[in-house]
Design an enzyme around this catalytic site. Structure first.
Site, PDB file in Angstrom:
ATOM      1  N   VAL A   8       7.893   6.727  16.875  1.00 27.98           N
ATOM      2  CA  VAL A   8       7.572   7.392  15.612  1.00 27.98           C
ATOM      3  C   VAL A   8       6.272   8.190  15.695  1.00 27.98           C
ATOM      4  CG1 VAL A   8       7.163   7.063  13.137  1.00 27.98           C
ATOM      5  CG2 VAL A   8       8.871   5.658  14.323  1.00 27.98           C
ATOM      6  N   LYS A  45       0.841  -1.212   0.000  1.00 26.83           N
ATOM      7  CA  LYS A  45       0.000   0.000   0.000  1.00 26.83           C
ATOM      8  C   LYS A  45       0.869   1.252   0.000  1.00 26.83           C
ATOM      9  CE  LYS A  45      -1.609   1.571   4.089  1.00 26.83           C
ATOM     10  NZ  LYS A  45      -1.458   2.974   4.510  1.00 26.83           N
ATOM     11  N   ASN A  46       1.856   1.276   0.910  1.00 22.57           N
ATOM     12  CA  ASN A  46       2.614   2.504   1.110  1.00 22.57           C
ATOM     13  C   ASN A  46       3.589   2.797  -0.015  1.00 22.57           C
ATOM     14  OD1 ASN A  46       1.131   2.969   3.337  1.00 22.57           O
ATOM     15  ND2 ASN A  46       2.692   2.312   4.816  1.00 22.57           N
ATOM     16  N   ARG A  59       0.295  14.097  13.285  1.00 22.27           N
ATOM     17  CA  ARG A  59       0.769  13.949  11.916  1.00 22.27           C
ATOM     18  C   ARG A  59       0.883  15.252  11.130  1.00 22.27           C
ATOM     19  NH1 ARG A  59      -1.266   8.304   9.633  1.00 22.27           N
ATOM     20  NH2 ARG A  59       0.663   8.579   8.511  1.00 22.27           N
ATOM     21  N   ILE A 116       2.710  18.244   8.667  1.00 18.97           N
ATOM     22  CA  ILE A 116       3.351  18.214   7.345  1.00 18.97           C
ATOM     23  C   ILE A 116       4.381  19.338   7.208  1.00 18.97           C
ATOM     24  CG2 ILE A 116       1.514  17.011   6.077  1.00 18.97           C
ATOM     25  CD1 ILE A 116       0.639  19.854   5.072  1.00 18.97           C
ATOM     26  N   ASP A 117       4.843  19.851   8.361  1.00 21.96           N
ATOM     27  CA  ASP A 117       5.767  20.987   8.324  1.00 21.96           C
ATOM     28  C   ASP A 117       7.041  20.698   7.537  1.00 21.96           C
ATOM     29  OD1 ASP A 117       6.048  19.203  10.567  1.00 21.96           O
ATOM     30  OD2 ASP A 117       7.639  20.490  11.315  1.00 21.96           O
ATOM     31  N   ARG A 156      -8.663  -0.758   4.313  1.00 19.60           N
ATOM     32  CA  ARG A 156      -7.872   0.326   3.724  1.00 19.60           C
ATOM     33  C   ARG A 156      -6.517  -0.191   3.250  1.00 19.60           C
ATOM     34  NH1 ARG A 156      -7.488   5.701   7.124  1.00 19.60           N
ATOM     35  NH2 ARG A 156      -6.143   6.010   5.336  1.00 19.60           N
ATOM     36  N   ASP A 188       4.653   0.264  11.972  1.00 14.21           N
ATOM     37  CA  ASP A 188       3.486  -0.461  11.428  1.00 14.21           C
ATOM     38  C   ASP A 188       3.467  -1.934  11.835  1.00 14.21           C
ATOM     39  OD1 ASP A 188       2.770   1.869  10.190  1.00 14.21           O
ATOM     40  OD2 ASP A 188       3.432   1.264   8.191  1.00 14.21           O
ATOM     41  N   CYS A 217      -5.056  11.779  12.979  1.00 14.52           N
ATOM     42  CA  CYS A 217      -5.781  10.522  12.853  1.00 14.52           C
ATOM     43  C   CYS A 217      -5.617   9.771  14.162  1.00 14.52           C
ATOM     44  CB  CYS A 217      -5.277   9.715  11.666  1.00 14.52           C
ATOM     45  SG  CYS A 217      -3.623   9.115  11.901  1.00 14.52           S
ATOM     46  N   ARG A 226      -5.098  10.538   4.387  1.00 15.43           N
ATOM     47  CA  ARG A 226      -4.149  11.652   4.526  1.00 15.43           C
ATOM     48  C   ARG A 226      -2.954  11.519   3.586  1.00 15.43           C
ATOM     49  NH1 ARG A 226      -0.154  11.948   7.128  1.00 15.43           N
ATOM     50  NH2 ARG A 226      -0.526  13.939   8.139  1.00 15.43           N
TER      51      ARG A 226
HETATM   52  C1  EPZ Z   1       4.151   6.649   6.343  1.00 15.05           C
HETATM   53  O1  EPZ Z   1       3.413   7.718   6.939  1.00 15.05           O
HETATM   54  C2  EPZ Z   1       3.205   5.485   6.220  1.00 15.05           C
HETATM   55  N1  EPZ Z   1       2.058   5.888   5.412  1.00 15.05           N
HETATM   56  C3  EPZ Z   1       2.745   5.024   7.587  1.00 15.05           C
HETATM   57  O2  EPZ Z   1       1.948   3.870   7.422  1.00 15.05           O
HETATM   58  C4  EPZ Z   1       3.975   4.650   8.419  1.00 15.05           C
HETATM   59  O3  EPZ Z   1       3.564   4.301   9.711  1.00 15.05           O
HETATM   60  C5  EPZ Z   1       4.938   5.836   8.474  1.00 15.05           C
HETATM   61  O4  EPZ Z   1       5.278   6.257   7.124  1.00 15.05           O
HETATM   62  C6  EPZ Z   1       6.230   5.529   9.199  1.00 15.05           C
HETATM   63  O5  EPZ Z   1       6.864   4.444   8.604  1.00 15.05           O
HETATM   64  C7  EPZ Z   1       2.146   5.909   4.102  1.00 15.05           C
HETATM   65  O6  EPZ Z   1       3.187   5.624   3.510  1.00 15.05           O
HETATM   66  C8  EPZ Z   1       0.928   6.261   3.346  1.00 15.05           C
HETATM   67  P1  EPZ Z   1       6.255  10.023   8.464  1.00 15.05           P
HETATM   68  P2  EPZ Z   1       3.998   9.188   6.930  1.00 15.05           P
HETATM   69  O7  EPZ Z   1       6.168  11.289   7.691  1.00 15.05           O
HETATM   70  O8  EPZ Z   1       4.716   9.431   5.673  1.00 15.05           O
HETATM   71  C9  EPZ Z   1       6.204  13.292  12.039  1.00 15.05           C
HETATM   72  C10 EPZ Z   1       0.088   2.458   7.775  1.00 15.05           C
HETATM   73  O9  EPZ Z   1      -0.514   1.931   8.739  1.00 15.05           O
HETATM   74  N2  EPZ Z   1       6.210  14.319  10.980  1.00 15.05           N
HETATM   75  O10 EPZ Z   1       7.489   9.213   8.371  1.00 15.05           O
HETATM   76  O11 EPZ Z   1       2.877  10.102   7.300  1.00 15.05           O
HETATM   77  C11 EPZ Z   1       4.882  12.543  12.076  1.00 15.05           C
HETATM   78  O12 EPZ Z   1       3.900  13.251  12.797  1.00 15.05           O
HETATM   79  C12 EPZ Z   1       0.579   3.893   7.874  1.00 15.05           C
HETATM   80  O13 EPZ Z   1       0.265   1.895   6.693  1.00 15.05           O
HETATM   81  C13 EPZ Z   1       6.303  15.655  11.330  1.00 15.05           C
HETATM   82  O14 EPZ Z   1       6.376  16.015  12.504  1.00 15.05           O
HETATM   83  O15 EPZ Z   1       5.010   9.091   8.144  1.00 15.05           O
HETATM   84  C14 EPZ Z   1       5.283  11.240  12.700  1.00 15.05           C
HETATM   85  O16 EPZ Z   1       5.327  11.375  14.084  1.00 15.05           O
HETATM   86  C15 EPZ Z   1       0.294   4.519   9.186  1.00 15.05           C
HETATM   87  N3  EPZ Z   1       6.314  16.588  10.334  1.00 15.05           N
HETATM   88  C16 EPZ Z   1       6.700  11.014  12.180  1.00 15.05           C
HETATM   89  O17 EPZ Z   1       7.153  12.297  11.745  1.00 15.05           O
HETATM   90  C17 EPZ Z   1       6.250  16.252   9.011  1.00 15.05           C
HETATM   91  O18 EPZ Z   1       6.278  17.143   8.150  1.00 15.05           O
HETATM   92  C18 EPZ Z   1       6.809  10.018  11.026  1.00 15.05           C
HETATM   93  O19 EPZ Z   1       5.963  10.389   9.977  1.00 15.05           O
HETATM   94  C19 EPZ Z   1       6.159  14.889   8.664  1.00 15.05           C
HETATM   95  C20 EPZ Z   1       6.139  13.939   9.674  1.00 15.05           C
END
Ligand code: EPZ
Length: 421
Positions: free
Chosen positions: A328, A24-25, A123, A125-126, A398, A306, A118, A94
């Site tokens: 994480v 998926k990811n 989560r 996006i900064d 999902r 995950d 969520c 998202r």
């Molecule tokens: C991806 O989410 C995956 N989703 C998640 O899978 C997975 O858990 C995660 O990576 C970590 O491996 C998809 O690929 C669609 P991150 P993502 O940006 O990209 C913080 C599942 O169940 N952060 O690495 O959103 C954030 O809040 C899902 O399949 C910021 O602070 O993860 C989190 O605490 C759930 N600012 C951490 O970093 C930002 O701009 C990691 O998030 C971006 C992230």
């Protein structure tokens, strides 16, 4: 409410072979990356899950033609009729935010609804936005939308605060549209990042360092259509591996590279589960007593967040106490109360979960609060005595393609029922 539920009768030993779907990811990002060329991109091994359907709707909203035949998805983005990903789609998933990078690279503009939090955390996006700003993108956030404008995107040297998967992907895709060399430091190294980089390279991009902490993107190349097979889903593979362990079964999982599960498989071995690796498969044999281990989630190649919920179920059956530390996401222990209702003994202290082992699980009516927690509750149901009714399985749909059918083929007693009651 008419919503589906899983009805599981536990205690069946799983046995046989199962093939995982595409990840998926990765698939979601490959679909977004198809926006980078007007040509047709053919994506193979795309899982039939609802998140992919939502991404199809996002792409269609942006003017692309999307067609599916079996596991193959054809995306023809042509010339966009819109650069906006609206809230009614983004709120469903998202990960839609990942169209931001490709739209900016291709059209110099994008308007994407800001995804909310969520069930696993806030989560932000900064990092996505700061990286884009460093590439000369003017960002405004108002009325719940990010608006990005970049008449001339420029290469940049970007250092991420944390190896965010989504930020790395968005910035890598934006960078292919920026003339010159972009460096992304402290980049995420997940197998799905490597898959996206391989896809972009097959479209004509020049990217070095995928799978290392420094990504180097040579931007400004003309990208063309291509054909690419999505990498196998390592989280789905893990779910079946743990299913074998918690039922004392024996399962061969095909369609995944075991190297993508390095540390998790080591943890299984440490616990006393037998694991064998082949080039594109792994075999897991459970049974006997397991020893508790500690686990701390970290970006790849650390223990994946995950895969943490499923691990809690196995630790509940092991001898001793295991500590699971979540590094994480800020609140990824919400499902613990549901597991405890099935007989687990897990206490949360900050970002640590103390899992007391040696438990006998008993079936109950429980709710899936999110995707991976839902999978963990299904595993608990397989290991439990008696019947489990798992509600809210739309979360599971999902990201897992017909999880119940794959488990049933391995001998589990599990079915999908209408939840009219
Ligand atoms: C991806 O989410 C995956 N989703 C998640 O899978 C997975 O858990 C995660 O990576 C970590 O491996 C998809 O690929 C669609 P991150 P993502 O940006 O990209 C913080 C599942 O169940 N952060 O690495 O959103 C954030 O809040 C899902 O399949 C910021 O602070 O993860 C989190 O605490 C759930 N600012 C951490 O970093 C930002 O701009 C990691 O998030 C971006 C992230």
């Amino acid at each position: 409410m008419g919503e589906d539920a899983f009805l599981i009768v536990g205690g069946k030993r799983l046995q046989g072979e199962v093939r995982v779907s595409g990840a998926k990811n990765s698939a979601l990002k490959l679909m977004a990356a198809s926006l980078l060329t007007p040509d047709e991109c053919v994506l193979e091994n795309v899982p039939r899950i609802t998140d992919v359907e939502v991404m199809c709707d996002v792409l269609r909203h942006l003017g692309a033609e999307v067609a599916r035949e079996g596991e193959t998805l054809r995306v023809l983005s042509g010339e966009s009729s819109s650069c906006e990903a609206p809230y009614h789609l983004v709120r469903l998933m998202r990960a839609s935010i990942v169209v931001l990078g490709p739209l900016v690279a291709r059209y110099g503009e994008a308007r994407v609804a800001i995804p909310g939090g969520c069930n696993i955390g806030s989560r932000k996006i900064d990092m996505h936005l700061r990286g884009l700003a460093e590439m000369g993108v003017e960002i405004t956030t108002e009325h719940g939308y990010v608006t990005a404008r970049a008449p001339s995107l420029r290469a940049a040297r970007i250092a991420l605060d944390f190896p965010s998967v989504g930020a790395t992907e968005n910035l890598m895709m934006a960078a292919v549209g920026a003339r010159g060399t972009t460096l992304i430091e402290n980049a995420a190294r997940e197998p799905e990042i490597q898959d996206l980089a391989a896809f972009l390279v097959s479209m004509g991009a020049e990217i070095r360092g995928a799978g290392t902490p420094v990504l180097e993107v040579e931007g400004g190349m003309e990208l063309r259509g291509t054909r690419h097979a999505t990498v196998g889903d390592r989280v789905e593979a893990w779910t079946f591996a743990v299913a074998a362990a918690v039922t004392g079964g024996e399962v061969r999982v095909r369609g995944v590279d075991p190297a993508h599960l390095g540390l998790p498989l080591e943890k299984l071995r440490e616990m006393g589960v037998q694991v064998e690796e082949e080039e594109h498969a792994l075999s897991v044999r459970g049974g006997g007593d397991y020893r508790a281990v500690d686990v701390a989630t970290l970006p790849f190649p650390g223990f994946p967040t995950d895969m943490q919920p499923q691990m809690m179920v196995l630790l509940s059956l092991a001898q001793g106490i295991g500590v699971v530390t979540e590094n994480v996401f800020e609140s990824r222990f919400m499902f613990v109360d549901e597991l405890n209702r099935m007989g687990c003994d897990i206490t949360i202290e900050g970002h640590h979960a103390i899992v007391r082992g040696g438990r006998r699980l008993s079936g109950a009516e429980v709710c899936a609060p999110d995707l991976r927690a839902g999978a963990a509750l299904a595993l608990a149901g397989l290991a439990a005595e008696g019947e489990t009714r798992l509600l809210d399985i739309h979360h599971i749909d999902r990201g897992y393609e017909r999880l119940e059918e794959k488990l049933a083929r391995l001998g589990a007693e599990i079915g999908r029922v209408g939840n009219a009651a």
